[in-house]
Design a protein around this motif. Structure first.
Motif, PDB file in Angstrom:
ATOM      1  N   VAL A  20      -5.043  10.350  -1.335  1.00  0.00           N
ATOM      2  CA  VAL A  20      -5.354   8.923  -1.272  1.00  0.00           C
ATOM      3  C   VAL A  20      -4.873   8.207  -2.531  1.00  0.00           C
ATOM      4  CG1 VAL A  20      -7.263   7.258  -1.260  1.00  0.00           C
ATOM      5  CG2 VAL A  20      -7.262   9.165   0.343  1.00  0.00           C
ATOM      6  N   LEU A  21      -4.906   8.905  -3.666  1.00  0.00           N
ATOM      7  CA  LEU A  21      -4.472   8.295  -4.927  1.00  0.00           C
ATOM      8  C   LEU A  21      -2.958   8.256  -5.093  1.00  0.00           C
ATOM      9  CD1 LEU A  21      -7.075   9.890  -7.362  1.00  0.00           C
ATOM     10  CD2 LEU A  21      -6.928   7.481  -6.726  1.00  0.00           C
ATOM     11  N   THR A  22      -2.244   9.087  -4.355  1.00  0.00           N
ATOM     12  CA  THR A  22      -0.802   9.210  -4.595  1.00  0.00           C
ATOM     13  C   THR A  22       0.064   8.725  -3.438  1.00  0.00           C
ATOM     14  OG1 THR A  22      -0.840  11.512  -3.807  1.00  0.00           O
ATOM     15  CG2 THR A  22      -1.079  11.140  -6.180  1.00  0.00           C
ATOM     16  N   LEU A  23      -0.412   8.843  -2.194  1.00  0.00           N
ATOM     17  CA  LEU A  23       0.427   8.515  -1.046  1.00  0.00           C
ATOM     18  C   LEU A  23       0.311   7.033  -0.684  1.00  0.00           C
ATOM     19  CD1 LEU A  23      -0.249  11.643   1.206  1.00  0.00           C
ATOM     20  CD2 LEU A  23       1.620  11.258  -0.403  1.00  0.00           C
ATOM     21  N   GLN A  24       1.289   6.566   0.064  1.00  0.00           N
ATOM     22  CA  GLN A  24       1.322   5.170   0.505  1.00  0.00           C
ATOM     23  C   GLN A  24       0.170   4.910   1.474  1.00  0.00           C
ATOM     24  OE1 GLN A  24       3.298   2.608  -0.338  1.00  0.00           O
ATOM     25  NE2 GLN A  24       2.202   1.260   1.069  1.00  0.00           N
ATOM     26  N   PRO A  25      -0.705   3.938   1.185  1.00  0.00           N
ATOM     27  CA  PRO A  25      -1.813   3.665   2.096  1.00  0.00           C
ATOM     28  C   PRO A  25      -1.359   2.876   3.319  1.00  0.00           C
ATOM     29  CG  PRO A  25      -1.896   2.145   0.256  1.00  0.00           C
ATOM     30  CD  PRO A  25      -0.772   3.104  -0.030  1.00  0.00           C
ATOM     31  N   ILE A  26      -2.032   3.103   4.431  1.00  0.00           N
ATOM     32  CA  ILE A  26      -1.838   2.266   5.611  1.00  0.00           C
ATOM     33  C   ILE A  26      -2.379   0.877   5.296  1.00  0.00           C
ATOM     34  CG2 ILE A  26      -2.501   1.959   8.033  1.00  0.00           C
ATOM     35  CD1 ILE A  26      -2.625   4.997   8.253  1.00  0.00           C
ATOM     36  N   GLY A  27      -1.754  -0.128   5.836  1.00  0.00           N
ATOM     37  CA  GLY A  27      -2.093  -1.504   5.466  1.00  0.00           C
ATOM     38  C   GLY A  27      -3.553  -1.864   5.608  1.00  0.00           C
ATOM     39  N   HIS A  28      -4.222  -1.370   6.686  1.00  0.00           N
ATOM     40  CA  HIS A  28      -5.622  -1.750   6.898  1.00  0.00           C
ATOM     41  C   HIS A  28      -6.604  -0.858   6.144  1.00  0.00           C
ATOM     42  CE1 HIS A  28      -5.319   1.560   9.911  1.00  0.00           C
ATOM     43  NE2 HIS A  28      -6.591   1.741   9.614  1.00  0.00           N
ATOM     44  N   SER A  29      -6.086   0.176   5.465  1.00  0.00           N
ATOM     45  CA  SER A  29      -6.973   1.108   4.767  1.00  0.00           C
ATOM     46  C   SER A  29      -7.734   0.415   3.646  1.00  0.00           C
ATOM     47  CB  SER A  29      -6.162   2.265   4.180  1.00  0.00           C
ATOM     48  OG  SER A  29      -6.963   3.063   3.334  1.00  0.00           O
ATOM     49  N   GLU A  30      -9.006   0.807   3.490  1.00  0.00           N
ATOM     50  CA  GLU A  30      -9.809   0.259   2.396  1.00  0.00           C
ATOM     51  C   GLU A  30      -9.278   0.684   1.037  1.00  0.00           C
ATOM     52  OE1 GLU A  30     -12.021   4.035   3.745  1.00  0.00           O
ATOM     53  OE2 GLU A  30     -10.665   2.525   4.558  1.00  0.00           O
ATOM     54  N   TYR A  31      -8.390   1.689   1.014  1.00  0.00           N
ATOM     55  CA  TYR A  31      -7.827   2.168  -0.244  1.00  0.00           C
ATOM     56  C   TYR A  31      -6.523   1.449  -0.606  1.00  0.00           C
ATOM     57  CZ  TYR A  31     -11.196   5.850   0.596  1.00  0.00           C
ATOM     58  OH  TYR A  31     -12.352   6.536   0.850  1.00  0.00           O
ATOM     59  N   ALA A  32      -6.092   0.535   0.256  1.00  0.00           N
ATOM     60  CA  ALA A  32      -4.853  -0.170  -0.026  1.00  0.00           C
ATOM     61  C   ALA A  32      -4.958  -1.030  -1.277  1.00  0.00           C
ATOM     62  CB  ALA A  32      -4.463  -1.042   1.163  1.00  0.00           C
ATOM     63  N   LYS A  33      -6.191  -1.424  -1.630  1.00  0.00           N
ATOM     64  CA  LYS A  33      -6.401  -2.281  -2.798  1.00  0.00           C
ATOM     65  C   LYS A  33      -6.978  -1.515  -3.976  1.00  0.00           C
ATOM     66  CE  LYS A  33      -7.155  -6.382   0.055  1.00  0.00           C
ATOM     67  NZ  LYS A  33      -8.085  -7.497   0.389  1.00  0.00           N
ATOM     68  N   THR A  34      -6.948  -0.192  -3.900  1.00  0.00           N
ATOM     69  CA  THR A  34      -7.488   0.602  -4.999  1.00  0.00           C
ATOM     70  C   THR A  34      -6.703   0.353  -6.275  1.00  0.00           C
ATOM     71  OG1 THR A  34      -8.238   2.329  -3.514  1.00  0.00           O
ATOM     72  CG2 THR A  34      -7.986   2.926  -5.816  1.00  0.00           C
ATOM     73  N   GLU A  35      -7.442   0.046  -7.329  1.00  0.00           N
ATOM     74  CA  GLU A  35      -6.801  -0.253  -8.600  1.00  0.00           C
ATOM     75  C   GLU A  35      -7.385   0.656  -9.676  1.00  0.00           C
ATOM     76  OE1 GLU A  35      -7.557  -4.347  -9.211  1.00  0.00           O
ATOM     77  OE2 GLU A  35      -6.222  -5.031  -7.603  1.00  0.00           O
ATOM     78  N   GLY A  36      -6.812   0.581 -10.852  1.00  0.00           N
ATOM     79  CA  GLY A  36      -7.324   1.384 -11.958  1.00  0.00           C
ATOM     80  C   GLY A  36      -6.224   2.276 -12.516  1.00  0.00           C
ATOM     81  N   LYS A  37      -6.583   3.118 -13.442  1.00  0.00           N
ATOM     82  CA  LYS A  37      -5.615   4.004 -14.077  1.00  0.00           C
ATOM     83  C   LYS A  37      -5.384   5.211 -13.178  1.00  0.00           C
ATOM     84  CE  LYS A  37      -6.917   2.477 -18.707  1.00  0.00           C
ATOM     85  NZ  LYS A  37      -7.449   2.868 -20.023  1.00  0.00           N
ATOM     86  N   ALA A  38      -4.497   5.031 -12.198  1.00  0.00           N
ATOM     87  CA  ALA A  38      -4.295   6.050 -11.172  1.00  0.00           C
ATOM     88  C   ALA A  38      -3.835   7.369 -11.772  1.00  0.00           C
ATOM     89  CB  ALA A  38      -3.274   5.558 -10.143  1.00  0.00           C
ATOM     90  N   ALA A  39      -2.951   7.330 -12.749  1.00  0.00           N
ATOM     91  CA  ALA A  39      -2.422   8.572 -13.326  1.00  0.00           C
ATOM     92  C   ALA A  39      -3.527   9.421 -13.925  1.00  0.00           C
ATOM     93  CB  ALA A  39      -1.372   8.243 -14.384  1.00  0.00           C
ATOM     94  N   GLN A  40      -4.449   8.791 -14.618  1.00  0.00           N
ATOM     95  CA  GLN A  40      -5.554   9.531 -15.220  1.00  0.00           C
ATOM     96  C   GLN A  40      -6.465  10.112 -14.149  1.00  0.00           C
ATOM     97  OE1 GLN A  40      -7.602   7.200 -18.147  1.00  0.00           O
ATOM     98  NE2 GLN A  40      -5.746   6.721 -19.307  1.00  0.00           N
ATOM     99  N   ARG A  41      -6.713   9.335 -13.104  1.00  0.00           N
ATOM    100  CA  ARG A  41      -7.588   9.818 -12.033  1.00  0.00           C
ATOM    101  C   ARG A  41      -6.945  10.971 -11.281  1.00  0.00           C
ATOM    102  NH1 ARG A  41      -8.313   5.581  -8.327  1.00  0.00           N
ATOM    103  NH2 ARG A  41      -6.624   4.403  -9.262  1.00  0.00           N
ATOM    104  N   ILE A  42      -5.636  10.888 -11.066  1.00  0.00           N
ATOM    105  CA  ILE A  42      -4.923  11.979 -10.423  1.00  0.00           C
ATOM    106  C   ILE A  42      -5.020  13.246 -11.269  1.00  0.00           C
ATOM    107  CG2 ILE A  42      -2.628  12.789  -9.759  1.00  0.00           C
ATOM    108  CD1 ILE A  42      -2.011   9.819  -9.083  1.00  0.00           C
TER     109      ILE A  42
END
Length: 248
Positions: free
Chosen positions: A154-176
Motif C-alpha cells: 500500500v505504501l509503494t504501489l500505485q493506488p486505485i483512484g477510489h482507494s482511501e490510501y490514494a491520499k496517504t501522505e507523510g514520509k513514505a520512505a521512512q515508513r517503508i
C-alpha cells in the motif's frame, strides 16, 4: 511517542474486532497507521496460536480445524475477508477495467465472491486438519508477514483512484523502511525456530503472486486488494504448514 501510540490504537481498532478501551482519532497520526499494522499482526498471531493450542487440547479434530481456520477472520471482524470477496468479484469478472472497478466498489455480493469464499474456506479448513502441535508456533508469525506485505504494498504501489490510501501522505520512505525492518525481524525469528521459515517463505511467495495478479488486473492497489492478497497468503501458509511438518 503519543502520535505513535494513537496510530497503533487507530490501527488496532480499525483492523481487529477486539475491544479497544482507548479509541482516539488523530488525523496527524493517520499516516503512521500502516507502520503499526505488523504490530497488530503480532497480537493476532499470539491469539491465533494460543487459541489454536486450546483447540488442540479440548476439541475434536474437525472442530479444532474449523476454529484454527476461522480465527483470523473472527479476530479481524471479517474486514480482510470482505476485501477478498470484493476483489474476487472484480478480477474474475473479466470485464473492461472501468466495469471491474465499479464491481470492486459495489456493495452487493456476486457469484465469484461466493465461489472464492467457498474455496478459501475449504482449503483453509482442510489444511488446518493436518496441523500438529509443532506447527502452532508458526501461527505467531503468519499474520505479521501478511501485514508487512500489505503495509509495504500500500505504501509503494500505485493506488486505485477510489482507494482511501490514494491520499496517504507523510514520509513514505521512512515508513517503508520500518515495515521492511519488521519483515526482516520476523524472518530472523523464524529462522531461529528453524521450521516455520519455510511456511513463511511460501506465504510471502503467494502474497506477491496474488498482489501482482490483482494489481495487474485492476491497475492499482486498495484496501480490498490488500485484503485479497492477505487472505490468500494466510491460507497458503496453512497449506504449507499442513504438508511440511517441523520437529518440536
Amino acid at each position: 511517542m503519543k502520535k505513535l501510540c494513537n496510530a497503533f490504537c487507530m490501527c488496532y481498532s480499525m483492523f481487529t474486532a477486539l475491544p479497544c478501551p482507548y479509541r482516539p482519532w488523530d488525523e496527524d497520526a493517520r499516516d503512521m497507521m500502516l507502520v503499526c499494522l505488523p504490530i497488530v499482526g503480532a497480537l493476532l498471531g499470539l491469539l491465533w496460536a494460543a487459541l489454536g493450542a486450546l483447540g488442540m487440547m479440548w476439541l475434536t479434530p474437525a472442530l479444532r480445524a474449523a476454529l484454527i481456520a476461522a480465527l483470523p477472520w473472527l479476530l479481524t471482524g471479517f474486514i480482510h475477508l470482505d476485501g477478498y470477496m470484493d476483489t474476487c468479484d472484480a478480477i474474475l469478472s473479466w470485464r473492461p477495467l472501468e466495469q471491474r472497478l465499479h464491481i470492486l466498489k459495489d456493495v452487493h455480493t456476486g457469484a465469484f465472491a461466493v465461489v472464492g469464499l467457498g474455496l478459501l474456506m475449504m482449503f483453509s479448513h482442510s489444511a488446518a486438519m493436518g496441523l500438529e502441535w509443532s506447527d502452532l508456533r508458526a501461527l505467531l508469525f503468519v499474520p505479521v508477514v501478511s501485514r508487512c506485505g500489505s503495509a509495504f504494498c500500500v505504501l509503494t504501489l500505485q493506488p486505485i483512484g477510489h482507494s482511501e490510501y490514494a491520499k496517504t501522505e507523510g514520509k513514505a520512505a521512512q515508513r517503508i523502511a520500518v515495515v521492511a525492518i519488521w519483515l526482516i525481524a520476523v524472518i530472523a525469528c523464524a529462522i531461529c525456530l528453524r521450521g516455520p521459515v519455510l511456511a513463511l517463505l511460501a506465504e510471502t511467495a503467494v502474497y506477491v503472486a496474488a498482489m501482482a495478479w490483482a494489481c495487474h488486473t485492476l491497475k492499482g492497489v486498495s484496501g480490498d486488494v490488500a485484503g485479497f492478497a492477505l487472505s490468500t497468503a494466510e491460507c497458503a501458509a496453512l497449506i504449507a504448514l499442513a504438508n511440511i511438518h517441523f520437529p518440536a
